[in-house]
Motif scaffolding. Sequence first.
Motif, PDB file in Angstrom:
ATOM      1  N   PHE A   1      15.234  14.695   2.713  1.00  0.00           N
ATOM      2  CA  PHE A   1      15.126  13.870   3.921  1.00  0.00           C
ATOM      3  C   PHE A   1      13.684  13.802   4.404  1.00  0.00           C
ATOM      4  O   PHE A   1      13.211  12.742   4.836  1.00  0.00           O
ATOM      5  N   ARG A   2      12.972  14.926   4.313  1.00  0.00           N
ATOM      6  CA  ARG A   2      11.597  14.949   4.799  1.00  0.00           C
ATOM      7  C   ARG A   2      10.732  13.975   4.000  1.00  0.00           C
ATOM      8  O   ARG A   2       9.880  13.281   4.559  1.00  0.00           O
TER       9      ARG A   2
ATOM     10  N   THR B   1       8.005   8.786   3.838  1.00  0.00           N
ATOM     11  CA  THR B   1       7.785   7.529   3.127  1.00  0.00           C
ATOM     12  C   THR B   1       7.925   6.336   4.072  1.00  0.00           C
ATOM     13  O   THR B   1       7.114   5.395   4.043  1.00  0.00           O
ATOM     14  N   SER B   2       8.942   6.376   4.914  1.00  0.00           N
ATOM     15  CA  SER B   2       9.186   5.247   5.820  1.00  0.00           C
ATOM     16  C   SER B   2       8.090   5.105   6.872  1.00  0.00           C
ATOM     17  O   SER B   2       7.930   4.035   7.462  1.00  0.00           O
ATOM     18  N   ARG B   3       7.327   6.173   7.105  1.00  0.00           N
ATOM     19  CA  ARG B   3       6.276   6.151   8.135  1.00  0.00           C
ATOM     20  C   ARG B   3       4.882   6.295   7.527  1.00  0.00           C
ATOM     21  O   ARG B   3       3.924   6.595   8.233  1.00  0.00           O
TER      22      ARG B   3
ATOM     23  N   LEU C   1       0.719  11.169   7.514  1.00  0.00           N
ATOM     24  CA  LEU C   1       1.734  12.211   7.399  1.00  0.00           C
ATOM     25  C   LEU C   1       1.901  12.833   8.774  1.00  0.00           C
ATOM     26  O   LEU C   1       0.903  13.210   9.420  1.00  0.00           O
ATOM     27  N   ARG C   2       3.165  12.924   9.219  1.00  0.00           N
ATOM     28  CA  ARG C   2       3.447  13.441  10.555  1.00  0.00           C
ATOM     29  C   ARG C   2       2.589  12.711  11.600  1.00  0.00           C
ATOM     30  O   ARG C   2       2.002  13.320  12.501  1.00  0.00           O
TER      31      ARG C   2
ATOM     32  N   PRO D   1       4.043  11.447   0.268  1.00  0.00           N
ATOM     33  CA  PRO D   1       5.104  11.855   1.207  1.00  0.00           C
ATOM     34  C   PRO D   1       5.663  13.253   0.974  1.00  0.00           C
ATOM     35  O   PRO D   1       6.182  13.873   1.909  1.00  0.00           O
ATOM     36  N   PHE D   2       5.574  13.782  -0.249  1.00  0.00           N
ATOM     37  CA  PHE D   2       6.067  15.145  -0.496  1.00  0.00           C
ATOM     38  C   PHE D   2       5.292  16.169   0.323  1.00  0.00           C
ATOM     39  O   PHE D   2       5.798  17.250   0.634  1.00  0.00           O
TER      40      PHE D   2
END
Length: 550
Positions: free
Chosen positions: A100-101, A106-108, A131-132, A235-236
């Motif tokens: 999910f993370r 990825t979506s952001r 990221l974040r 994203p990972f």
Amino acid sequence: MTVLDSLVMSPQAQAGSAPAWAEPEARRRQDASAGSPSLMLLVLLATLGIVAYAGFLLNPANRGDLLPWLLVVLAETVLVAQALASMWTVLSSGHDPRDFRFHDATSRLFDVPAILADRAEDEPARWTMHLRDAPVAVDILVTTCGEELTTIEATVAAAVAVRGEHRTWVLDDGQDDAVQALAERLGARYVRRLSGGGQKAGNVNHALTVAKGDFYVILDADFVPRPELLTETIPFFADPQVAFVQTPQTYGNMRSVISRGAGYMQELFYRFVQPGRNRFNAAFCVGTNVVFRRAAIDDVGGMYTDSKSEDVWTSIHLHERGWRSVYIPTTLAVGDTPETIEAYCKQQLRWATGGFEILLHHNPLARGRRLTVDQRLQYLVTATHYLSGIVPAILLLVPPLYIFLDLTPMATTLGPGRWAASYLGFYVLQVAIATFTLGSFRWEVLLLASVSFPIYLKAFCNALTRRQQAWHVTGRKGGHRSPFEFVVPQTVTFVFLLLTTAVGVLRQAGEPTLTAALVWNVVNTAILGGFLVTAAREDVAGRRAARRAS
């Protein structure tokens, strides 16, 4: 319609799920066979075959003469142990590390309003990644050391165009002014160091003194990245414990016997073994097509420089410090595998020496290693992997022992059917798995696996004596050298087996059937002979090319 229009207007984006660029064709077409019931069934059957063969071989009632039996047991023990470890890992290969993370990050990843405001919708290489909700800086490091300019140009041009804001650096250990001019023309930054210590790892460490991004990518000069390289990996790192994300080495030059064999040899590893290692947090870096977190590398003092296999050594140090690794079997860069016997021998020697160095000088099972039990076992498999490449040298000795000295590894009272059933239960199922994963039987892999034992014997001796091996770059430009300079042991072995075959035929003259030892020896002779024919053809082609170039 612009690139960004397709992102914003896609049905996926409108529905609030992952945007279109987050589901590239490479991932959609990712091989789903890793979790297929057919593969799992084959693996389970192969495991049963391995256990049954081991029981047959170790049964005292089946033992023949001591010397050949010990040779067979020694060789097959290595193969059985490696096969069981591979089966165990492959059974875990259906795990998808995209949690999910990852999907949330990825979506952001991109701030669409900011991109539109900056009028950069048609310039994906300028899209700032987040990221974040914080922007991240990424460096792409292209390492070079004497490769052809056309090869470097293809990689650098593609790296500059990778989607997501980044800086591309050309790390030139070849100290070539033409490479510097090429980098400037393509919009990349150029780094040249004055010393050559540490080979590729030293080159990267030197570049990190000027490239200060939060993350950096390492690309060999012959691996051309795809546009989605960063969007599929960054994203990972939303997980603060992820040190690096590794992607496979995929090859686009499978044109010769050597290149096909060398390429297909890696296929099972990249498609099934590395994904399985995700389950154990033991997937390791393979030197290229990898994205590192700068803070993680700083934590272990930089890329490891005291081995030619800096990738595996750096990985084990990161895992010992508690960092996580991620492997995704999605092709994000396409490169070149060795096309010549010389390049193949040097590549395998470098890789095998690094593995044996871990086994002999940093054994994962030793006390004090801050690794989990699963990580210890996985790194032990890595460190002992090339022992299986030495096994053919041991098994080549068994038929001559019978032909010259009448020594047999198995009891003569055993019927051929019983021996064949146990033997084939082990080997045929191994071939079946390889055939299933590769799509068809690849005889080139069998050829190279059977004749590479001198390389791995030399690598073991190098690691044992800590002998420094000169660094060689796959695909480096240079004049023609005869492949026979690199296959002297194979040539000597072929002559010996040919003479042994002649003696066996003479001894069996007039007998109605051939012994298993003679057939076995003939097969070994034919395989080595086929390899030498390949070397002869390569030599002729190389001489012709050298004459045309002169």
